[in-house]
Design an enzyme around this catalytic site. Structure first.
Site, PDB file in Angstrom:
ATOM      1  N   SER A  91       0.853  -1.185   0.000  1.00 21.16           N
ATOM      2  CA  SER A  91       0.000   0.000   0.000  1.00 21.16           C
ATOM      3  C   SER A  91       0.892   1.239   0.000  1.00 21.16           C
ATOM      4  O   SER A  91       2.119   1.135  -0.095  1.00 21.16           O
ATOM      5  CB  SER A  91      -0.912  -0.006   1.228  1.00 21.16           C
ATOM      6  OG  SER A  91      -0.149  -0.064   2.413  1.00 21.16           O
ATOM      7  N   LYS A 127      -4.827   9.175  -8.057  1.00 22.03           N
ATOM      8  CA  LYS A 127      -4.989   7.902  -7.341  1.00 22.03           C
ATOM      9  C   LYS A 127      -6.370   7.350  -7.684  1.00 22.03           C
ATOM     10  O   LYS A 127      -7.380   7.843  -7.204  1.00 22.03           O
ATOM     11  CB  LYS A 127      -4.844   8.095  -5.837  1.00 22.03           C
ATOM     12  CG  LYS A 127      -4.899   6.791  -5.045  1.00 22.03           C
ATOM     13  CD  LYS A 127      -4.660   7.037  -3.565  1.00 22.03           C
ATOM     14  CE  LYS A 127      -4.660   5.720  -2.796  1.00 22.03           C
ATOM     15  NZ  LYS A 127      -5.945   5.011  -2.897  1.00 22.03           N
TER      16      LYS A 127
END
Length: 705
Positions: A91, A127
């Site tokens: 992540s 994103k």
């Protein structure tokens, strides 16, 4: 989920919050990644995770063995075969404001040893809010597609991925082995059309495009996936048989040349100012995009620098996700409550008239500490224009990544005429002991110690937590119940429960939720924990400032409990060797060391600990061993100027080989690596007979590892 203020958070409250956060984030991870049915919003998830990290940074000794900050995604579903990622799908760390972005850039410069004027380029890209996917090509043919899963193991969704038009079956002029990574998503227009079809068929509607994309990709029947309008953006890579380029931008352009869709908003930026300018441009375009984004990702452009920066446990050091801001709302402050934590800290909590902020109904918010209420920061400087906060005020509530809502401002025009300044309590609301504030501390603390029921209960809860003794059947609720009834008042009492109540088990089994079997199971579970590693015992003691990492370091340093206890008693003399030895442990500073010797030096505390240890078999700590490493288990100190690596890189490399890096030289130091300007450490090493190496000698020692 409501939380106490961070700045005034007590260790008791912090531990309780971390427990709640671990459970909530575990459920949210499973719901989001495995079930494609989120139970909280993405913004809330980020906020909860950031709050978890913030608590761990403030109370490192409270970090749980199952900390959400060390986890990525969720375990893969049993409905798909498993795929082990050859390179983990990690992540990203998050940034929530301009200061976070500047800190990110400065951390990179410091790690690489770059000055502020040396060039450092980044890429910035939206994103995408979708589902991460890894595509493996061998000799130009798609052979496997896998979801991220928990980062290490994902789900094999190859047949489903083949149905997505943006994913080519064959590619040309590519490396023999190429893993392309990116995001599966659904456009707004396609999402609306899909939901219209679902409604016409009387089927369940999807909550948002992300859920629709994830649920569609993870169908056991690939024909269902084929009927869904999925798309794919490529933005990264995993295993490669040869590099795609020397920079992030070159590599993205190469992926585009293979036929993959890449985001046309990806730009190269130089420095934080350009990154922030690009962030604002993307944020302005957000509403007009036909797909969901929830921030902007920044990555170091130079791939050699990316390799030097490396990774943390779950995130790369060379990238960060700059999230879009949270929402604000105004509501009435109906009261101020004081919570008392494990270390006695008094934390003010705002009780609010419920208001929706960022899609969540908020009824509690942090007020940080008494200075914040009075309109000052921890240094005494004026904040909010000096406006204090009073019960009855109309206040602005802010939710960001800190998860705990904050009272950010006050509307003086709406202040009731009878509102009076808030007077922070000078005594503990739980036990009545004096609540004192030490110089340099933003928090007022109860001086009652173990006579304070709030502190005693929270210490016991910490003692049985997962990262400590982790006793099955003995959680927070049971601790509260047993403490209230006088069955347990200190940790040692846990291990005498069977002796005191085993023959009269009727007393326990007649309670709500207890039967004879569960009572016996509890006694057996307690007995199973009589053998405990030293590091877990130290952590379980709940010493202020001493988290899991520090507990491990201290345990490795002293090896046995007897050595630890004797050394802490000897360290009461701060002019002696024991104090210096304690400070020589990397990561143990003066504040932590003082906290440890204070806890071990108090007669009542030590007597309680000795009663506990008498019930246990404390296992010695074993040194870290790395096969083939000449520095495994050794203590290394770096000093002076290093020319071929930065201090951070040297430390990281040594630790990866099993060495313990200390900040000062002592009789237990095995190697001193000294560059120019070594100074007093080199002199002390010579006096103690510590082996000293220059940088080349150190590199020769670890060469090939």
């Amino acid at each position: 989920m409501d939380f106490a203020p961070l700045d005034s958070l007590t260790e008791k409250a912090a531990k309780k919050e971390l427990s709640k956060l671990a459970d909530l984030l575990d459920q949210a991870n499973t719901a989001y990644h495995a079930n494609d049915a989120p139970i909280i919003s993405d913004a809330d998830f980020d906020a909860y995770k950031r709050r978890n990290l913030a608590i761990e940074e403030r109370f490192p000794h409270l970090k749980r063995a199952d900390s959400p900050t060390d986890r990525v995604g969720a375990a893969p579903s049993a409905g798909f075969s498993k795929v082990v990622h050859s390179i983990a799908m990690l992540s990203l760390a998050n940034a929530f404001d301009e200061a976070d972005v500047s800190d990110f850039v400065q951390r990179i410069r410091k790690h690489l040893g770059l000055s502020d004027i040396e060039a450092l380029s980044f890429t910035s890209e939206p994103k995408i809010d979708g589902l991460s996917l890894s595509l493996r090509y061998e000799n130009g043919t798609l052979v496997q597609a896998a979801t991220r899963g928990d980062g290490a193991i994902g789900e094999n969704v190859t047949e489903n991925a083949r149905t997505i038009p943006d994913i080519p079956e064959q590619i040309s002029n590519a490396p023999d082995v190429l893993e392309v990574r990116g995001e599966v998503y659904m456009s707004h227009a396609d999402f609306e059309a899909l939901n219209a079809r679902q409604a016409s068929a009387g089927a369940k509607l999807f909550a948002n495009p992300r859920n629709a994309a994830a649920g569609s990709l993870r169908q056991l029947d690939a024909r269902i996936t084929q009927s869904r309008p999925l798309r794919f953006f490529a933005y990264a890579w995993g295993t490669l048989s040869e590099p795609l380029g020397k920079t992030q931008m070159q590599s993205i352009e190469r992926l585009q040349s293979f036929g993959f869709q890449t985001n046309d908003l990806t730009e190269k930026c130089n420095g934080p100012e350009e990154l922030l300018a690009q962030y604002r441009r993307i944020e302005e375009r957000r509403a007009s995009l036909d797909y969901d984004i929830d921030g902007v990702v920044y990555k170091v452009d130079d791939l050699d620098l990316q390799r030097r920066l490396g990774f943390r446990s779950t995130t790369p050091r060379w990238a960060i996700a700059h999230k879009f801001p949270a929402e604000l709302a105004w509501t009435e402050l109906q009261g101020i409550d004081i919570q008392v934590g494990r270390t006695g800290a008094l934390s003010p909590v705002a009780r609010l008239k419920p208001v929706t902020v960022g899609g969540v109904v908020v009824s509690n918010a942090t007020l940080h500490n008494e200075d914040y209420i009075a309109g000052r920061d921890n240094k005494g400087d004026v904040i909010r224009g000096g406006k204090d906060i009073r019960v009855g005020d109309f206040v602005q509530v802010y939710r960001a990544g800190d998860v705990i809502p904050k009272v950010a401002d006050v509307d003086l025009k709406k202040r009731p005429a009878d509102a009076i300044p808030y007077v922070f309590p000078a005594t503990c609301p739980e036990c009545g002991s004096d609540a004192l504030r030490e110089a340099g501390d933003a928090v007022r603390r109860c001086t009652g110690g173990l006579i304070c029921p709030a502190q005693a209960v929270e210490r016991l809860k910490h003692f049985v937590s997962r990262a400590a003794f982790d006793i099955d059947g003995l959680g927070a609720k049971q601790i509260e119940q047993f403490y209230k009834d006088g069955w347990i008042s200190e940790p040692a009492d846990i291990f005498t429960l069977r002796d005191r109540f085993g023959s009269g088990i009727q007393q326990l089994k007649n309670r709500d939720g207890w039967g004879e079997k569960s009572a016996n199971n509890l006694f057996d579970a307690i007995d199973d924990k009589r053998q405990i590693p030293l590091a877990r015992l130290i952590f379980a003691l709940g010493i202020r400032h001493v988290g899991e990492a520090a507990s491990n370091l201290i345990a490795q340093h002293y090896s046995t409990f007897d050595a630890f206890e004797k050394s802490m008693l000897a360290a009461q003399d701060k002019d002696g060797e024991a104090w210096d030895d304690l400070l020589s442990i990397d990561g143990v500073g003066t504040v932590m060391a003082q906290s440890v010797i204070h806890a071990m030096g108090q007669a009542a505390e030590r007597a309680s600990i000795d009663r506990l240890v008498a019930q246990l078999d404390v296992q010695p700590s074993e040194a870290v061993v790395t096969d083939g490493s000449p520095v495994a288990g050794k203590t290394v100190v770096f000093t002076g100027t290093l020319s071929k690596m930065t201090r951070a890189e040297a430390k990281s490399r040594a630790e990866s080989l099993g060495a313990r890096v200390a900040g000062s030289v002592s009789a237990k130091t095995d190697f001193l690596v000294a560059g120019p300007g070594a100074g007093s450490k080199a002199k002390k090493a010579a006096e103690l007979g510590v082996q000293t190496l220059d940088e080349d000698g150190w590199l020769a020692l670890i060469e090939g590892l």
